[in-house]
Write a protein that holds these residues in place. Sequence first.
Motif, mmCIF file in Angstrom:
data_model
loop_
_atom_site.group_PDB
_atom_site.id
_atom_site.type_symbol
_atom_site.label_atom_id
_atom_site.label_comp_id
_atom_site.label_asym_id
_atom_site.label_seq_id
_atom_site.Cartn_x
_atom_site.Cartn_y
_atom_site.Cartn_z
ATOM 1 N N SER A 1 -8.611 14.709 -0.250
ATOM 2 C CA SER A 1 -9.251 13.821 -1.227
ATOM 3 C C SER A 1 -8.429 12.828 -2.044
ATOM 4 N N ILE A 2 -7.448 13.611 -2.348
ATOM 5 C CA ILE A 2 -6.440 12.419 -3.241
ATOM 6 C C ILE A 2 -5.650 11.552 -2.194
ATOM 7 N N LEU A 3 -5.570 11.900 -0.979
ATOM 8 C CA LEU A 3 -4.910 10.802 -0.209
ATOM 9 C C LEU A 3 -5.914 9.951 0.086
ATOM 10 N N MET A 4 -7.180 10.273 0.380
ATOM 11 C CA MET A 4 -8.277 9.176 0.690
ATOM 12 C C MET A 4 -8.323 8.406 -0.716
ATOM 13 N N THR A 5 -8.448 8.874 -1.779
ATOM 14 C CA THR A 5 -8.713 8.298 -3.150
ATOM 15 C C THR A 5 -7.510 7.203 -3.358
ATOM 16 N N VAL B 1 -5.590 5.855 -1.047
ATOM 17 C CA VAL B 1 -5.266 4.765 -0.022
ATOM 18 C C VAL B 1 -6.318 3.660 -0.430
ATOM 19 N N ILE B 2 -7.569 4.117 -0.793
ATOM 20 C CA ILE B 2 -8.508 3.213 -1.367
ATOM 21 C C ILE B 2 -7.843 2.553 -2.604
ATOM 22 N N THR B 3 -7.446 3.400 -3.550
ATOM 23 C CA THR B 3 -7.027 2.520 -4.730
ATOM 24 C C THR B 3 -5.892 1.739 -4.582
ATOM 25 N N SER B 4 -4.918 1.984 -3.533
ATOM 26 C CA SER B 4 -3.644 1.280 -3.285
ATOM 27 C C SER B 4 -4.036 -0.088 -2.604
ATOM 28 N N ILE C 1 0.660 -1.146 0.070
ATOM 29 C CA ILE C 1 -0.023 -0.005 0.119
ATOM 30 C C ILE C 1 0.951 1.232 0.068
ATOM 31 N N ILE C 2 1.972 1.202 0.594
ATOM 32 C CA ILE C 2 2.796 2.350 0.947
ATOM 33 C C ILE C 2 3.614 2.508 -0.486
ATOM 34 N N LEU C 3 3.912 1.671 -1.265
ATOM 35 C CA LEU C 3 4.629 1.459 -2.428
ATOM 36 C C LEU C 3 3.748 2.082 -3.547
ATOM 37 N N ALA C 4 2.547 1.543 -3.309
ATOM 38 C CA ALA C 4 1.421 1.934 -4.667
ATOM 39 C C ALA C 4 1.160 3.480 -4.365
ATOM 40 N N LEU C 5 0.820 3.948 -2.878
ATOM 41 C CA LEU C 5 1.061 5.578 -2.807
ATOM 42 C C LEU C 5 2.112 6.307 -3.164
ATOM 43 N N ILE C 6 3.382 5.939 -3.177
ATOM 44 C CA ILE C 6 4.370 6.601 -3.531
ATOM 45 C C ILE C 6 4.413 6.605 -5.021
ATOM 46 N N GLY C 7 3.997 5.571 -5.540
ATOM 47 C CA GLY C 7 4.014 5.413 -7.135
ATOM 48 C C GLY C 7 2.581 6.287 -7.766
ATOM 49 N N LEU C 8 1.739 6.206 -6.978
ATOM 50 C CA LEU C 8 0.680 7.151 -7.353
ATOM 51 C C LEU C 8 1.060 8.616 -7.392
ATOM 52 N N THR C 9 1.727 9.051 -6.258
ATOM 53 C CA THR C 9 2.199 10.374 -6.112
ATOM 54 C C THR C 9 2.975 10.761 -7.374
ATOM 55 N N ILE C 10 3.860 9.777 -7.686
ATOM 56 C CA ILE C 10 4.730 10.076 -8.695
ATOM 57 C C ILE C 10 4.288 10.256 -10.132
ATOM 58 N N TYR C 11 3.351 9.290 -10.142
ATOM 59 C CA TYR C 11 2.241 9.325 -11.511
ATOM 60 C C TYR C 11 1.508 10.576 -11.614
ATOM 61 N N ARG C 12 0.857 11.210 -10.604
ATOM 62 C CA ARG C 12 0.154 12.253 -10.596
ATOM 63 C C ARG C 12 0.840 13.693 -10.249
ATOM 64 N N LYS C 13 2.158 13.455 -10.444
ATOM 65 C CA LYS C 13 2.795 14.740 -9.879
ATOM 66 C C LYS C 13 2.731 15.980 -10.549
ATOM 67 N N ASP C 14 2.201 15.962 -11.984
ATOM 68 C CA ASP C 14 1.836 17.205 -12.680
ATOM 69 C C ASP C 14 0.679 17.619 -12.060
ATOM 70 N N LYS C 15 -0.280 16.755 -11.812
ATOM 71 C CA LYS C 15 -1.598 17.484 -11.167
ATOM 72 C C LYS C 15 -1.277 18.124 -9.833
#
Length: 198
Positions: free
Chosen positions: A89-93, A95-98, A55-69
Amino acid sequence: MTEEEFLDIDQKTDKKHQNILIFFAVLAVCKYYFFDKILIGTDWKYNIFILYLPIILALIGLTIYRKDKILFVLRNNDPFYHKLLYFGSILMTGVITSFLVAYTISDFIFRIVNRYESENNEVKVVYVDIESYNRSKGRRSKNKIWFWYNNEYESFKTNKETIDLLENIPNNYLLQIDLKEGIWNHSTLVDWKMIKPK
């Protein structure tokens, strides 16, 4: 890039992400109902490597993926509380996605490995006291029997008739549990029954 162009691209991207999320939500439900066997036991390695780390690695990956936004929101002139709500809302989304994506995949792999390992082992029979039980009051069956195994409080679902029996004579039965040991102190429940102590 203007704000309108950014929002248009973001809307299309969100639609694609929503479809991926729905796919993994359906996959998680199918895994739960058709693949997950009842496991008895727990271990810190499962919590670290199967739950928290993916979950933590997925959150880091999502942050990198959405860095432009994320950078776009940080740089615009919206009030601070708007940005705070957005990042909440980004954090909650995230966590759920991860959880749906990373944990579903890691737990699925764990259960495949555990099933393979347990199938190569002999059935182990253990006898435990019934510590407590609870009756389901809703439409879905949540009748459960609780017991101690390897210093952990464990449970599994049972039927209404078993709970009726326990309510009438609660201290006259032991649980006989048939297990096949897997990995990381997790055993697959093969069968169980209540027996009267000698």
